[in-house]
Write an enzyme that holds these catalytic residues in place. Structure first.
Site: not given
Length: 224
Positions: A10, A134
């Site tokens: 990402c 996360d």
């Protein structure tokens, strides 16, 4: 046959990094459409970068509390994108886009992580294709921190880790093997752990990360 852990890289901002990530073996490439992020790219820029992706490498657009209009711009620029919501979006907000989506769960690092009701979160966002795990940091987006991987019952059917969870947060070539061994996620997601600087990826680190994931799959095989 054993299941292969999928890999998302990402926060890409440059053509060379997109090409290197694909060459390394990434299954998905994430573009951050959050203006406050140092890895921000505009919808138009995300479209330019996504057009370099070969078939079967999925572009993912990351949004944080974005307006419907801005999300629509992203989808127009990258029509085949999977959406990732990383802010305070409700289940209704995510569904309103009418697109497949991933929902990020921001889990407090350290002992406080065990207080996060991940089972309820996974139930509330049952329509998500995946829950991305996360670590909660100030602001939004990835902060390069890990949460306690031992804090949750990964085998619980509501979590369905091996087909629905994406492990993220502070992953590096050095620790991703342990993360896969403990969580057994469907996929892993890395950003800062393969960077030379914010928004600039390191090709060697990306290769090392993919190699570490493949080593974890070989060491801890799961039936497909």
């Amino acid at each position: 046959m054993t299941q292969r852990t999928r890999i998302k890289i990402c926060g890409l901002t440059r053509e060379a990094d997109v090409d290197a990530a694909v060459l390394a073996g990434a299954d998905a490439i994430g573009f951050v459409l959050y203006p406050q992020s140092p890895r921000f790219v505009s919808p138009e820029r995300a479209g330019e970068l996504a057009r370099r992706l070969p078939p079967f490498v999925t572009p993912v657009l990351l949004f944080v509390n974005a307006s419907p209009e801005f999300i629509a711009q992203g989808v127009t620029a990258v029509p085949n994108a999977l959406l990732q919501f990383h802010g305070d979006e409700t289940p209704a907000d995510c569904l309103a886009c009418g697109r497949p989506f991933i929902r990020a769960a921001r889990i407090p690092p350290g002992p406080a992580g065990a207080g996060f009701d991940l089972l309820k979160y996974a139930s509330d966002f049952a329509a998500a294709q995946a829950i991305l795990l996360d670590a909660h940091v100030e602001g939004y987006g990835g902060g390069g921190q890990s949460f306690d991987w031992n804090a949750f019952p990964w085998s619980h059917p509501l979590l369905n880790a091996s087909s629905r969870l994406v492990l993220s947060g502070g992953l590096t070539p050095a620790n991703v093997t342990d993360g896969i061994r403990l969580v057994r996620p469907w996929a892993v997601d890395v950003s800062s752990g393969v960077e030379a600087s914010k928004g600039i990826k390191d090709p060697d680190k990306m290769l090392a990360f993919v190699a570490a994931v493949r080593a974890a799959d070989a060491q801890h095989p799961r039936p497909s």
